[in-house]
Scaffold this motif. Structure first.
Motif, PDB file in Angstrom:
ATOM      1  N   PHE A   1       4.870 -12.204 -17.295  1.00  0.00           N
ATOM      2  CA  PHE A   1       4.716 -11.701 -15.939  1.00  0.00           C
ATOM      3  C   PHE A   1       5.846 -10.730 -15.595  1.00  0.00           C
ATOM      4  O   PHE A   1       5.624  -9.606 -15.130  1.00  0.00           O
ATOM      5  CB  PHE A   1       4.711 -12.874 -14.951  1.00  0.00           C
TER       6      PHE A   1
ATOM      7  N   ARG B   1       0.844  -1.209   0.000  1.00  0.00           N
ATOM      8  CA  ARG B   1       0.000   0.000   0.000  1.00  0.00           C
ATOM      9  C   ARG B   1       0.871   1.248   0.000  1.00  0.00           C
ATOM     10  O   ARG B   1       0.416   2.330  -0.359  1.00  0.00           O
ATOM     11  CB  ARG B   1      -0.890   0.022   1.245  1.00  0.00           C
TER      12      ARG B   1
ATOM     13  N   VAL C   1      -1.321  -6.496  -7.870  1.00  0.00           N
ATOM     14  CA  VAL C   1      -1.348  -7.964  -7.901  1.00  0.00           C
ATOM     15  C   VAL C   1      -0.017  -8.524  -8.416  1.00  0.00           C
ATOM     16  O   VAL C   1       0.535  -9.465  -7.845  1.00  0.00           O
ATOM     17  CB  VAL C   1      -2.526  -8.465  -8.749  1.00  0.00           C
ATOM     18  N   TYR C   2       0.502  -7.912  -9.487  1.00  0.00           N
ATOM     19  CA  TYR C   2       1.782  -8.384 -10.020  1.00  0.00           C
ATOM     20  C   TYR C   2       2.886  -8.268  -8.968  1.00  0.00           C
ATOM     21  O   TYR C   2       3.692  -9.167  -8.767  1.00  0.00           O
ATOM     22  CB  TYR C   2       2.163  -7.579 -11.276  1.00  0.00           C
TER      23      TYR C   2
ATOM     24  N   GLY D   1      -0.711   0.514 -15.277  1.00  0.00           N
ATOM     25  CA  GLY D   1      -2.117   0.418 -14.882  1.00  0.00           C
ATOM     26  C   GLY D   1      -3.037   0.850 -16.008  1.00  0.00           C
ATOM     27  O   GLY D   1      -4.061   0.220 -16.268  1.00  0.00           O
TER      28      GLY D   1
ATOM     29  N   TYR E   1      -3.250  -3.472 -16.569  1.00  0.00           N
ATOM     30  CA  TYR E   1      -2.683  -4.423 -15.606  1.00  0.00           C
ATOM     31  C   TYR E   1      -2.935  -3.951 -14.185  1.00  0.00           C
ATOM     32  O   TYR E   1      -2.850  -2.764 -13.893  1.00  0.00           O
ATOM     33  CB  TYR E   1      -1.170  -4.541 -15.795  1.00  0.00           C
ATOM     34  N   ASN E   2      -3.191  -4.905 -13.293  1.00  0.00           N
ATOM     35  CA  ASN E   2      -3.302  -4.577 -11.876  1.00  0.00           C
ATOM     36  C   ASN E   2      -1.913  -4.672 -11.246  1.00  0.00           C
ATOM     37  O   ASN E   2      -1.440  -5.750 -10.897  1.00  0.00           O
ATOM     38  CB  ASN E   2      -4.264  -5.550 -11.194  1.00  0.00           C
TER      39      ASN E   2
ATOM     40  N   VAL F   1       5.785  -7.265 -17.241  1.00  0.00           N
ATOM     41  CA  VAL F   1       4.891  -6.303 -16.594  1.00  0.00           C
ATOM     42  C   VAL F   1       5.541  -5.770 -15.310  1.00  0.00           C
ATOM     43  O   VAL F   1       5.512  -4.577 -15.014  1.00  0.00           O
ATOM     44  CB  VAL F   1       3.525  -6.951 -16.274  1.00  0.00           C
TER      45      VAL F   1
ATOM     46  N   ILE G   1       2.452 -10.856  -6.164  1.00  0.00           N
ATOM     47  CA  ILE G   1       2.860 -12.203  -6.572  1.00  0.00           C
ATOM     48  C   ILE G   1       4.383 -12.319  -6.559  1.00  0.00           C
ATOM     49  O   ILE G   1       4.950 -13.289  -6.044  1.00  0.00           O
ATOM     50  CB  ILE G   1       2.296 -12.545  -7.964  1.00  0.00           C
TER      51      ILE G   1
END
Lengths: 249, 328, 309
Positions: free
Chosen positions: B199, B123, B222-223, B214, B218-219, B202, B226
């Protein structure tokens, strides 16, 4: 003509400053819809509200009948809303081809592969090379982003937006910083592009706007004060005031 | 669709990529013959030093996934070493001896920890991310010091090593050496493939311009999450090996100085390069050893060396190798 | 747990908070104005303690030792700035972390070589030794009260400097937007040098004042540095007011936490479990506090706009 993108009653303020007031507009198939107005009129803010970088306070945004209003930026993009940025926004460490391939892979349904080398994905590369060719950058596909000129960056931005096959494309001052010859070339490119995807374009270059736009909306202090065909806008007194004020600066 | 010949994609990149593969394989090959050379080079002591270097190389490679490719400066990555080591130690203490069940536990728990702390840390950005990852590591550090049942502050000596079908593969010696080397080679190759994949592309793009990524659909969160989880799991494996090698677990494994050391290895080696973290880890562990042979106060040399390297070099060891080849 | 102990711990917490503030003040300014992560700031604290110890053993006079220590700490800070740090302001955070980490390794080792690896102690200055009766059954050491007073006085001075003087105005401008300061045509490298030297001296002061209370040892600044970082993150990078409030909060939270946590856990768990869990909860409190603050206010309590790059 059917509306691809509709914006209804969009509003936004920063503190007590209303930057977008009850904006309603439509983008139709096959058209280039220009958004003009003096500096600080809220044009870029409007683009940012539509694409979801900024949250709107009220209003509705629909793309092909689908309500995007509550979606975050990346989901609106995935839903088919493409854009370019006023300030060049490419990936300097990537080659031109990789810049476009990155954009292409967001919409080719290949998902989040973690094993195959992306740079050897011939499908993606072909798609990216096509987009670069169409925009006129085919010869520079191996150049590093950081090593390209400003004019090339503007074109690269456009190629990245086009390759995702968006349903609507928002262009934030595509001509900014371009020389005369470059601008003219870009106008030609955009003219042929609008047959594929409708364009909503913020632009300061009035010559370009009046030569290629099918419809024009004039934005002042966050609200649309005039809208119509170039001829209608040209003869609109309010628009003239705003537009001439701009020219005088 | 395209009439262009496709195979000529990115010809500029082809050469250096193959060269980096070769350099990496040579380094791994040299490591593989170390046990044969060890009688000349200093015997078991040398061997265990190289094992330690390889374990840190695994941790550094996994850190590079977030730090180098992802641009997320995690200042608490030693926490995963600690989690890997403690899960291993506690499992052995509680009578779980199978290497595979233990490794599965290590992956599960370090992954879960990365998922939870990553979701909170991501965040924030920039220096706030640096500090919040550090804070989580400190929390684990203090939790471990109070685990008095498992040694608390003093750490815990392990009396067993994990077994694979009745073989003590991870016991000190050539068994541990080659299992570490195999894991290192696998992780080295996997992280590079991951970084070069769709992956990874990005992830690398988001390091340069997250907003743009974004706006392409693409989020980014999340990438990054992960990548953080995968990185944490791989560093957990390094922790597993560390416990096997030291036959000892201690809270100090998660200290912020170790996290700092991992960053040094990655940056000295070269961020976001195929062999950078591998070379960096080997270099740092070996140079520290060599300096400490010369003088007891080796940090008096290593400290200024670090400063000088930062002031006068760019791109790390991998960059140096590349430049030399390119110019000569 | 009686109220006297609680009160003493509260005072101890304030005193720890004041020390933290002295360290955090320089850290937050250097960070806020120059965007520079200085891990070696904890080393300045340690140097302050060792220098005061050295001068005390020469002069046998605490105040003289303190004064000499501060001047030397200032000089060393300026020297480091001139030699190393100014070349790193424009580098990215990673390079700064690396170089200052190298300085930590070097200075910690140097201190070990000069003064040995063991712990040293500095006696409390005579005029400030002894305790005073605060309430009927509460005595508190004079030295610690003096430390609190000095800390509050420095905080007040800093506040005046930062809010009322030209240099302070520039510092505040720099913390929120360094481009502007550049545009004003101010000699920015001199401003940086002043801020840096001053910050180094304050950290040295904290070390010198802490020396009679804590033990002096190599690496004594390392863990305190991390706590000081927690303080400036909670307070908001670049904000003196934020650093002050956060330092007191963290100081009190940490100190009281250590006293109360075990008892509090005793209410939930049995005694032996509480004895185990209590101290670890106490050590984690400030980090939990920081994570919570960042969760709700990702820029800290008093963000100086755009302070950190």
């Amino acid at each position: 003509m059917s509306a691809v993108l509709t914006v209804e009653g969009l509003s936004k303020s920063f503190g007590s400053l209303k930057v977008t007031r009850d904006v309603t507009l439509e983008l139709h198939t096959g058209e280039c819809h220009a958004l003009i107005g003096p500096n600080g009129a809220g044009k870029t803010t409007l683009i940012n509200l539509i694409t979801g970088i900024l949250p709107a306070e009220s209003g509705r945004i629909t793309l092909n009948g689908r309500d995007l209003s509550d979606l975050p930026m990346h989901q609106r993009a995935a839903a088919g809303l493409g854009r370019t940025f006023q300030i060049t926004s490419i990936f300097p460490d990537f080659s031109a081809l990789e810049n476009v391939a990155l954009a292409a892979q967001s919409s080719d349904g290949g998902g989040m592969g973690i094993w195959r080398i992306a740079a050897s994905d011939s499908g993606l590369n072909a798609k990216a090379a096509d987009a670069l060719d169409m925009i006129g950058l085919g010869a520079r596909k191996d150049a590093r982003g950081a090593d390209m000129s400003h004019g090339e960056h503007r074109l690269l931005e456009l190629a990245m937006a086009v390759v995702t096959n968006p349903d609507a494309l928002l262009l934030d001052e595509p001509m900014a910083g371009l020389g005369r010859a470059e601008s003219e070339e870009l106008v030609d490119t955009l003219r042929s592009l609008k047959a594929q995807v409708p364009l909503l374009m913020v632009e300061h270059d009035m010559e370009a706007v009046f030569s290629m736009a099918d419809r024009i909306s004039v934005l002042e202090s966050g609200q649309i004060i005039a809208a119509g065909t170039p001829e209608q806008v040209r003869s609109d007194p309010q628009a003239r005031a705003a537009y001439l004020g701009e020219e005088a600066v | 669709m395209s009439e262009l010949p496709v195979p000529d994609l990115a010809p500029v990149n082809r050469g250096p990529l193959d060269r980096s593969l070769m350099i990496g394989l040579i380094v791994l090959g040299l490591l593989a013959i170390m046990p044969l050379l060890s009688p000349i080079l200093g015997g078991d002591y040398m061997l265990s030093l190289v094992i330690k270097a390889m374990i840190f190389a695994i941790a550094a490679i996994s850190l590079d996934l977030v730090l180098g490719y992802g641009g997320m400066v995690s200042f608490g990555h030693a926490v995963f070493l600690g989690i890997g080591a403690y899960v291993t130690g506690i499992a052995l203490q509680e009578g779980v001896y199978g290497a595979f069940p233990i490794l599965a536990l290590v992956l599960l728990i370090s992954g879960a920890f990365a998922l939870i702390t990553g979701a909170i840390s991501l965040r924030t950005t920039g220096v706030y991310f640096i500090m919040i990852t550090l804070a989580f590591a400190q929390m684990v550090y203090f939790s471990l010091t109070s685990l008095s049942y498992y040694g608390g502050d003093d750490g815990l000596t392990l009396w067993d090593t994990p077994e694979v079908f009745g073989m003590y593969l991870f016991q000190t010696g050539s068994g541990l050496f080659y299992s570490t080397l195999v894991l290192l080679a696998l992780i080295w190759f996997f992280v590079w493939r991951l970084a070069m994949s769709r992956f990874g592309r990005v992830l690398r793009a988001a390091k340069q311009n997250p907003t743009r990524v974004g706006s392409l659909g693409y989020n980014v969160f999340v990438y990054r999450l992960i990548a953080y989880v995968i990185s944490g799991m791989l560093a957990g494996v390094a922790g597993f090996l560390l416990a096997c090698q030291a036959e000892f677990i201690s809270p100090s494994t998660t200290s912020w100085q170790i996290s700092g050391h991992l960053i040094i290895m990655v940056v000295l080696g070269g961020l976001a390069t195929r062999n950078g973290p591998l070379l960096g880890a080997l270099f740092v562990v070996l140079i520290e050893e060599i300096l400490s042979q010369i003088t007891h106060d080796w940090r008096l040399i290593f400290g200024p060396l670090l400063v000088l390297i930062v002031l006068f070099s760019k791109g790390g060891l991998a960059g140096l190798l590349k430049n030399k080849r390119a110019t000569g | 747990m009686n109220s006297t102990i609680l009160l003493i711990q509260l005072l101890n917490g304030v005193q720890f908070g004041v020390l933290l503030f002295l360290i955090a003040a320089g850290l937050t300014l250097v960070f806020g104005v120059m965007g520079f992560i200085n891990l070696a700031h904890g080393v300045q604290y340690m140097i302050g303690a060792y220098l005061t110890f050295m001068y005390y053993s020469w002069t046998n006079h605490f105040l003289a030792a303190l004064a000499l220590g501060l001047v030397t700490a200032l000089v060393l800070g300026l020297l480091l700035e001139e030699l190393i740090f100014r070349h790193l302001y424009t580098r990215d955070h990673l390079d700064q972390v690396l170089a200052t980490f190298g300085i930590i390794l070097f200075v910690n080792e140097l201190v070990k070589v000069i003064w040995g690896p063991g712990t040293l102690t500095l006696p409390t200055p005579e005029i400030l030794s002894g305790s005073i009766q605060l309430t009927e059954n509460l005595k508190y050491p004079v030295y610690r009260l003096a430390l609190i007073a000095i800390g509050l006085f420095v905080a007040l001075c800093l506040y005046v400097i930062v809010t009322k003087t030209r240099v302070g105005m520039l510092i505040r401008a720099g913390a929120s937007d360094s481009e502007t300061v550049n545009a004003l045509g101010v000699n920015i490298s001199r401003l940086f040098m002043i801020v840096f030297g001053f910050g180094a001296m304050l950290a040295g002061l904290a070390g010198a004042l802490a020396a009679p209370i804590f033990t002096i040892e190599p690496g004594m600044g390392d863990n305190l540095l991390i706590v000081a970082f927690v303080v400036i993150i909670i307070g908001g990078i670049g904000s003196i007011r934020g650093a002050f409030i956060a330092a007191l909060l963290v100081g009190v939270l940490d100190t009281l936490g250590r006293t109360i946590a075990t008892d509090a856990m005793g209410l939930i768990f049995d005694a032996s479990a509480a004895n185990q869990i209590g101290p670890s909860i106490a050590s984690m409190l400030i980090y939990l506090f920081m994570a919570t603050i960042l969760f709700f206010k990702p820029q800290g309590l008093f963000p100086a706009q755009g302070g950190a790059r």
